[in-house]
Write a protein that holds these residues in place. Structure first.
Motif, short mmCIF file in Angstrom:
data_model
loop_
_atom_site.label_atom_id
_atom_site.label_comp_id
_atom_site.label_asym_id
_atom_site.label_seq_id
_atom_site.Cartn_x
_atom_site.Cartn_y
_atom_site.Cartn_z
N SER A 117 -4.88 -8.98 -3.35
CA SER A 117 -5.86 -8.85 -4.44
C SER A 117 -7.28 -9.05 -3.93
CB SER A 117 -5.56 -9.87 -5.55
OG SER A 117 -4.37 -9.54 -6.23
N LEU A 118 -7.46 -10.01 -3.04
CA LEU A 118 -8.78 -10.21 -2.42
C LEU A 118 -9.18 -8.97 -1.63
CD1 LEU A 118 -8.45 -13.88 -1.05
CD2 LEU A 118 -9.55 -13.14 -3.19
N LEU A 119 -8.22 -8.40 -0.93
CA LEU A 119 -8.48 -7.21 -0.12
C LEU A 119 -8.93 -6.05 -1.00
CD1 LEU A 119 -8.31 -6.14 2.80
CD2 LEU A 119 -5.97 -5.43 2.31
N VAL A 120 -8.25 -5.85 -2.12
CA VAL A 120 -8.63 -4.78 -3.05
C VAL A 120 -10.07 -4.96 -3.52
CG1 VAL A 120 -8.21 -3.92 -5.40
CG2 VAL A 120 -6.28 -4.27 -3.85
N PRO A 123 -9.89 -2.43 -8.60
CA PRO A 123 -10.62 -3.70 -8.52
C PRO A 123 -11.43 -3.96 -9.78
CG PRO A 123 -11.71 -2.03 -7.21
CD PRO A 123 -10.45 -1.41 -7.72
N VAL A 124 -11.82 -5.19 -9.95
CA VAL A 124 -12.67 -5.56 -11.09
C VAL A 124 -13.98 -4.80 -10.99
CG1 VAL A 124 -13.92 -7.45 -12.20
CG2 VAL A 124 -11.63 -7.85 -11.27
N ASP A 173 -12.70 -8.45 6.45
CA ASP A 173 -12.09 -9.25 7.52
C ASP A 173 -11.06 -10.20 6.92
OD1 ASP A 173 -11.52 -10.43 9.91
OD2 ASP A 173 -13.28 -11.74 9.93
N LEU A 174 -9.95 -9.62 6.54
CA LEU A 174 -8.84 -10.38 5.98
C LEU A 174 -7.59 -10.07 6.80
CD1 LEU A 174 -9.42 -9.94 2.12
CD2 LEU A 174 -9.51 -12.08 3.40
N GLN A 194 -12.51 -6.75 -2.07
CA GLN A 194 -13.49 -6.65 -0.98
C GLN A 194 -13.66 -5.23 -0.49
OE1 GLN A 194 -13.07 -9.57 2.18
NE2 GLN A 194 -12.66 -11.24 0.73
N MET A 195 -12.63 -4.41 -0.60
CA MET A 195 -12.78 -2.99 -0.26
C MET A 195 -13.73 -2.30 -1.23
SD MET A 195 -11.51 -1.46 2.40
CE MET A 195 -11.15 0.23 1.98
N GLN A 196 -13.66 -2.69 -2.47
CA GLN A 196 -14.60 -2.14 -3.46
C GLN A 196 -16.03 -2.44 -3.06
OE1 GLN A 196 -14.73 -0.25 -5.98
NE2 GLN A 196 -16.31 -0.93 -7.42
#
Length: 557
Positions: free
Chosen positions: A465-468, A85-86, A404-405, A470-472
């Motif tokens: 990509s959003l999931l990656v 992730p970023v 929550d995705l 948000q996990m961070q």
């Protein structure tokens, strides 16, 4: 007209940028596309569809040209999944790998007890020459021959190679050229990893005689560490379940029950003491699930940690390779030998693995999925006992929750990539040779995936990509966290994001089958994760429990 429309429908459906099938001597029309767009939930007008017909016909011709290109399973797409992730960084400085040697290890009076020794214990016996590698190899070979047929956990015994490698290890050790804890220690590999001169069957009837005459990177690295390759272990056909072309792999705790999958044979063989450790793979639960069914300890590393060169591809963006063994420390020893770039798998990162006894699990920030543990499920009491044991040992647990995705909807990733990986199998009709032909089996899954538009697949990867990211954010305040092994959200989410996990036994169900709990780590955080799992195993006895090998009491049905 209805039958014609259905037949032509396949020719009008995108799959990862390709139409499903060519219908000979038939042209596309607006009416065909009207029917086809219903599959995708689209509503283009007749005029709009009419404008697309000629371009779609041209694309069909392009697909025919592309299909003439030789694309073996080993050829990966140009797109490589990035799990980072970023804002995320990993360690760059590498320190020496450290494991404490056990003291005073002796050969057991009852030789069968040797079957359940850990890697450090076996290594000490070999290093001190209390037993030779050849003797140890013959011991495990005899167990593989005795119990393997009942468990249906082996596709190929590599006996000739094993004895050759064992004798070579003995010569090296006697000459003072000791390579480390894996030197002279037998192992097995899931039969989707290629091996020179031996078949690599992928557990599937269409490939049961396939020989890929090269050693996969993982196999090569274990042999370079002095390991002795004993067996190719079973997997559910094309890495699904525990049913393969030769039967159904069984758990040694109850041979009437399957060992789950798809690393079925690796987990069953280790649990039964037929191998000290074995290599498994996971795309969506294939280390976690059989480790649970068999009561083994399994490590699913971070995506991009271990080269998949020489491994059957199911999902290029989700496949991961890891060890199944008796303990977390055993997994650490094996992982240390196999991780890192090889110049062949471009998804692998050059991140260090700084496992050491100096890591203090009690100083870690430990989260747990409070909402999942609060749910009612079959072995909740065992999981609660795990949390209680950790808290009693001084570990503070902090409740966390995952993003929550719509993660379950992203599972189409496996279907699409798998359909591409086995495109020729589907189009040739050889998928009919697979043992499993039910609705949820690979043949139908691959056919269904042909109707998933390339646009929808790419949109799913954007959600991923959003999931990656948000996990961070969800894990920024913890070093590790704890999850029920079959909390579906956690299993799906973390396989999509590429986070590592260690699954460890934590008790038994009422039916006598083992249960496990899952410890999750940060990306590339295997050192801390395995240290935490090792700490848990130091305060509980679960990994020391072994099945009775008297299978006659529970005859296979």
């Amino acid at each position: 007209m209805k039958n014609k429309t259905i037949a032509l429908l396949g020719a009008a459906c995108f799959v990862s940028g390709a139409f499903v099938a060519r219908v000979a001597d038939n042209e596309l029309s607006v009416s065909v596309l009207q029917e086809a767009q219903k599959v995708f939930g689209l509503h283009f007008s007749d005029a709009q569809l009419d404008s697309t017909v000629s371009e779609l016909e041209d694309l069909k011709k392009s697909y025919e040209v592309l299909r003439k290109q030789d694309l073996p399973n080993s050829v990966a797409p140009a797109l490589v999944f990035n799990p980072i992730p970023v804002g995320f960084t990993f360690e760059t400085q590498k320190s020496a790998f450290e494991v404490e040697r056990p003291q005073g290890v002796k050969l057991p009076k009852k030789r069968d007890e040797l079957a359940f020794y850990t890697i450090p214990q076996l290594a000490e016996l070999v290093r001190t020459q209390q037993i030779t590698s050849e003797e140890l190899t013959k011991f495990y070979l005899s167990r593989l021959k005795k119990y393997g047929p009942t468990l249906e956990c082996v596709t190929t015994l590599t006996e000739e190679l094993a004895l050759q490698q064992a004798r070579q290890a003995d010569k090296e050790i006697k000459a003072g050229k000791y390579k480390g804890m894996l030197h002279g220690i037998p192992f097995g590999v899931k039969d989707l990893l290629s091996t020179r001169k031996y078949k690599t069957t992928w557990g599937a009837m269409p490939y049961k005689d396939q020989v890929i005459d090269e050693d996969a990177t993982v196999v090569q690295r274990l042999q370079e560490a002095g390991g002795v390759l004993m067996a190719k272990t079973t997997l559910g056909a094309l890495a699904m379940g525990d049913v393969w072309y030769g039967g159904k792999t069984r758990t040694p705790w109850d041979v009437n029950q399957g060992s789950s999958g798809s690393s079925a044979g690796s987990a069953a063989a280790v649990a039964a003491g037929l191998l000290p450790y074995a290599i498994g793979t996971e795309t969506l639960g294939s280390i976690v699930s059989p480790s649970t069914a068999c009561g083994t300890t399994g490590l699913r590393p971070t995506f991009g940690r271990v080269s998949r060169h020489g491994a059957m591809a199911l999902s290029w963006s989700m496949d991961k390779i890891g060890p199944i063994a008796r303990s977390a420390e055993d997994c650490a020893i094996v992982f240390n030998a196999i991780y890192g770039p090889d110049g062949k798998d471009q998804s692998v990162y050059d991140a260090p693995f700084n496992y050491s006894p100096s890591i203090n699990p009690k100083k870690m920030r430990v989260g747990y999925l409070k909402g999942d543990f609060a749910k009612k499920y079959g072995f909740r009491e065992n999981d609660q006992a795990t949390l209680d044991a950790l808290q009693k040992a001084g570990v503070e647990l902090v409740p966390i929750s995952l993003p929550d995705l719509p993660a379950n909807e992203l599972a189409m990733t496996i279907s699409v990539e798998g359909a591409a990986a086995f495109d020729e199998l589907t189009r040739s009709g050889r998928d009919s040779l697979l043992v499993a032909q039910h609705k949820n089996a690979w043949p139908n899954t691959f056919r269904t995936a042909r109707f998933i538009p390339a646009v929808e697949y790419l949109q799913a990867q954007r959600v991923r990509s959003l999931l990656v990211q948000q996990m961070q954010e969800a894990l920024q305040d913890v070093d590790v966290y704890i999850s029920p092994s079959f909390a579906s959200n956690n299993l799906v989410i973390t396989n999509l994001t590429g986070h590592p996990c260690v699954v460890v036994p934590n008790g038994f169900r009422d039916n006598g089958l083992p249960t496990t709990i899952t410890f999750m780590g940060k990306l590339f955080g295997e050192a801390e994760l395995l240290s935490f799992a090792r700490f848990y195993q130091s305060i509980t006895p679960h990994e020391e429990k072994h099945p009775s090998m008297d299978f006659s009491k529970k005859k296979k049905s």
